[in-house]
Write a protein that holds these residues in place. Structure first.
Motif, PDB file in Angstrom:
ATOM      1  N   GLY A 116       3.729   0.296   0.167  1.00 34.32           N
ATOM      2  CA  GLY A 116       3.903   1.168   1.327  1.00 34.32           C
ATOM      3  C   GLY A 116       4.783   0.554   2.399  1.00 34.32           C
ATOM      4  N   SER A 117       4.570  -0.722   2.659  1.00 36.95           N
ATOM      5  CA  SER A 117       5.355  -1.377   3.708  1.00 36.95           C
ATOM      6  C   SER A 117       6.847  -1.379   3.364  1.00 36.95           C
ATOM      7  N   THR A 118       7.159  -1.618   2.111  1.00 37.55           N
ATOM      8  CA  THR A 118       8.587  -1.657   1.749  1.00 37.55           C
ATOM      9  C   THR A 118       9.193  -0.256   1.772  1.00 37.55           C
ATOM     10  N   ALA A 148      -0.618   4.098  15.443  1.00 42.75           N
ATOM     11  CA  ALA A 148       0.165   4.195  14.205  1.00 42.75           C
ATOM     12  C   ALA A 148      -0.020   2.947  13.352  1.00 42.75           C
ATOM     13  N   TYR A 149      -0.016   3.148  12.056  1.00 42.57           N
ATOM     14  CA  TYR A 149      -0.010   2.011  11.122  1.00 42.57           C
ATOM     15  C   TYR A 149       0.947   2.340   9.982  1.00 42.57           C
ATOM     16  N   HIS A 150       1.915   1.454   9.762  1.00 46.95           N
ATOM     17  CA  HIS A 150       2.892   1.706   8.705  1.00 46.95           C
ATOM     18  C   HIS A 150       3.070   0.505   7.790  1.00 46.95           C
ATOM     19  N   LEU A 261       8.418  10.709   7.800  1.00 43.10           N
ATOM     20  CA  LEU A 261       6.985  10.936   7.581  1.00 43.10           C
ATOM     21  C   LEU A 261       6.477   9.905   6.583  1.00 43.10           C
ATOM     22  N   ASP A 262       5.482   9.193   7.011  1.00 46.71           N
ATOM     23  CA  ASP A 262       4.881   8.151   6.184  1.00 46.71           C
ATOM     24  C   ASP A 262       3.664   8.757   5.486  1.00 46.71           C
ATOM     25  N   GLU A 263       3.877   9.153   4.225  1.00 48.58           N
ATOM     26  CA  GLU A 263       2.786   9.730   3.426  1.00 48.58           C
ATOM     27  C   GLU A 263       2.254   8.697   2.433  1.00 48.58           C
TER      28      GLU A 263
HETATM   29  C1  PLP Z   1       0.317   5.130   6.410  1.00 52.38           C
HETATM   30  C2  PLP Z   1       0.545   3.803   5.773  1.00 52.38           C
HETATM   31  N1  PLP Z   1       1.791   3.328   5.683  1.00 52.38           N
HETATM   32  C3  PLP Z   1       2.062   2.158   5.096  1.00 52.38           C
HETATM   33  C4  PLP Z   1       1.047   1.379   4.595  1.00 52.38           C
HETATM   34  C5  PLP Z   1       1.367   0.050   3.964  1.00 52.38           C
HETATM   35  O1  PLP Z   1       1.194   0.107   2.603  1.00 52.38           O
HETATM   36  P1  PLP Z   1       1.044  -1.246   1.744  1.00 52.38           P
HETATM   37  O2  PLP Z   1      -0.290  -1.814   2.130  1.00 52.38           O
HETATM   38  O3  PLP Z   1       1.092  -0.780   0.340  1.00 52.38           O
HETATM   39  O4  PLP Z   1       2.170  -2.115   2.113  1.00 52.38           O
HETATM   40  C6  PLP Z   1      -0.269   1.825   4.671  1.00 52.38           C
HETATM   41  C7  PLP Z   1      -1.370   1.002   4.138  1.00 52.38           C
HETATM   42  O5  PLP Z   1      -2.516   1.248   4.349  1.00 52.38           O
HETATM   43  C8  PLP Z   1      -0.531   3.067   5.287  1.00 52.38           C
HETATM   44  O6  PLP Z   1      -1.765   3.534   5.414  1.00 52.38           O
END
Ligand code: PLP
Length: 458
Positions: A116-118, A148-150, A261-263
């Motif tokens: 997700g982070s990448t 927010a968390y990404h 949009l971060d899904e």
């Molecule tokens: C909305 C959202 N974006 C990004 C991430 C990051 O994903 P990853 O942990 O696979 O790097 C998360 C992880 O929980 C998340 O909930």
């Protein structure tokens, strides 16, 4: 395989776990998990646990789904990995063919990465470079919202709004513009006792004015607005109405902001539709997918871009428009094969819509938590539900008591994996969960909560 005691010794002596204060485990061993079937995990002593958080929000079809196991084995025997520059392969094409059928046609270009982070890092870099490509080099920053968390890589931390996770790393990141977000659980205007699915609050979107004001002020210097659609996960499982997303989309377009949009968490059915943005009838410029992309089976991620974004990068080698980004395991063939098969199974089962009755049941059962004197808010969206634990009159519990952490351990003792966010107890269920499993999970969760809170200091 080493025996359990040896595994624990090696773990104690050498391993460093994510999001974990090692001192918490000085007198309490982690659980040694050795198996998974359906919605349950099995430890080295043969004890079963309901996976009520879908193994960090990844699992959709239950553990060890036979179709995914077979797809992984088939592909591993054919081609386990090859670099994805200059080469392509059948599983990547197969996965993209499936996604093209379920995503809006406007999202036509798929960029692979690993988690997700990448996926978020790639989206941020694409947004930044898009405006450079278009001669608008002043648009360099990002707009994010409270809670927010990404993800945890530095770009993603830079658009993070959860101080517990992000504050310490702020000096390492480029500062983003932080807009007030739609926090329905703490909304001073709401007319309902609980948030519910955020459409029950009597909402007139009073929060939008402050959000809009910040966007209008900062947009000239910003490349993109990044949002988690309808559900802010790590920020506390906060839900908001689709209307917020609709208005945010319109405003972003008006102000020349790309909408990311971060899904990563919400994608692949978790919110009751295949993608959360469908509920608002909007389309982003960049879409981040991971977690459920392989049903929780293998790490894989995608950043999906519109043709317009992609075309802005197109030019000759000397144009400076190349997207210089990639990872060694980009589009790993085994992960892609699992992703393609996962999407086929989801569609054959008619998920998530075919789970509507189970979801009604889940939401009804969640509402029963209103009878608990320790619960100050209840909210849900699709397969996700959350309750905030609080003291009398909704007063916050003493953080030193660590109620959520204690509930987690009571849950393990009762055979259910919970992982509260602070004092927010939540469920992030797989799409194949049954009514009976919902009951077992919620009953055990409630017992765990009572076991902790009936002894809490008041
Ligand atoms: C909305 C959202 N974006 C990004 C991430 C990051 O994903 P990853 O942990 O696979 O790097 C998360 C992880 O929980 C998340 O909930």
């Amino acid at each position: 395989m080493p025996a359990k005691e040896e595994i624990l010794r090696l773990d104690r002596d050498h391993l460093w776990h994510p999001f974990t204060q090692a001192s918490d485990y000085a007198e309490r061993d982690p659980v040694v998990m050795v198996g998974g079937r359906g919605v349950r995990l099995f430890d080295a002593d043969g004890r079963a646990y309901y996976d009520a958080i879908s193994s960090w929000w990844t699992n959709t079809l239950g553990h060890a789904h036979p179709r995914l196991v077979a797809a992984a084995a088939r592909q591993a025997a054919a081609l386990e990995h090859v670099n994805f520059s200059g080469f392509t392969h059948p599983p990547a094409a197969d996965l993209v063919a499936g996604l093209v059928e379920v995503l809006p046609p406007a999202l036509s270009r798929y960029f692979f990465s690993d988690d997700g982070s990448t996926a978020v890092e790639a989206a941020l870099k694409m947004a930044f470079q898009y405006w450079r490509n278009r001669g608008r080099a002043e648009k360099t920053r990002f707009i994010m919202v409270d809670h927010a968390y990404h993800g945890d890589t530095l770009g993603a931390v830079g658009v993070g709004g959860v101080d517990l996770f992000h504050r310490i790393y702020r000096p390492l990141t480029v500062e983003s513009f932080r807009a007030p977000g739609p926090d329905c659980a703490r909304c001073p205007h709401r007319r309902s006792r609980h948030t519910g699915d955020a459409r029950d609050t009597g909402c007139a979107l009073e929060c939008f004015d402050a959000f809009e004001a910040l966007l209008r002020e900062k947009a000239p210097a910003a490349a993109a607005l990044i949002l988690e659609p309808l559900l802010q996960g790590a920020g506390g499982m906060l839900v908001h109405p689709p209307l917020f997303l609709q208005r945010a989309r319109a405003l972003a377009s008006e102000l020349d902001l790309l909408l990311i949009l971060d899904e990563v968490a919400t994608g692949f059915g978790r919110t009751g539709t295949l993608f959360a943005f469908e509920q608002a009838g909007v389309v982003p410029d960049l879409l981040c997918l991971s977690k459920g992309l392989t049903g929780g089976f293998m790490p894989l991620a995608l950043t999906v871009a519109t043709e317009e974004v992609f075309q802005s990068f197109y030019g000759d080698a000397a144009s400076g428009r190349t997207f210089f980004h990639g990872h060694s395991y980009t589009a790993n063939p085994v992960a892609c094969a699992v992703g393609a098969e996962h999407l086929r199974v989801v569609r054959e089962l008619g998920l998530p819509r075919s789970a509507a009755l189970v979801l009604d049941h889940f939401h009804r059962r969640l509402k029963e938590f209103a009878e608990e004197r320790w619960v100050s808010d209840i909210r849900h969206l699709g397969f996700v539900g959350a309750v905030d634990l609080a003291g009398p009159g909704g007063a916050p519990l003493d953080p030193a008591f660590r109620a959520g952490w204690r509930v987690y351990h009571e849950g393990l003792a009762r055979g259910v994996v919970l992982r509260p966010l602070g004092d927010t107890l939540y469920w992030f269920l797989p799409l194949v969960v049954t009514r009976e499993e919902v009951d077992a999970i919620l009953d055990r969760s409630r017992e765990s909560m009572r076991a902790v809170l009936d002894g809490a200091p008041r």
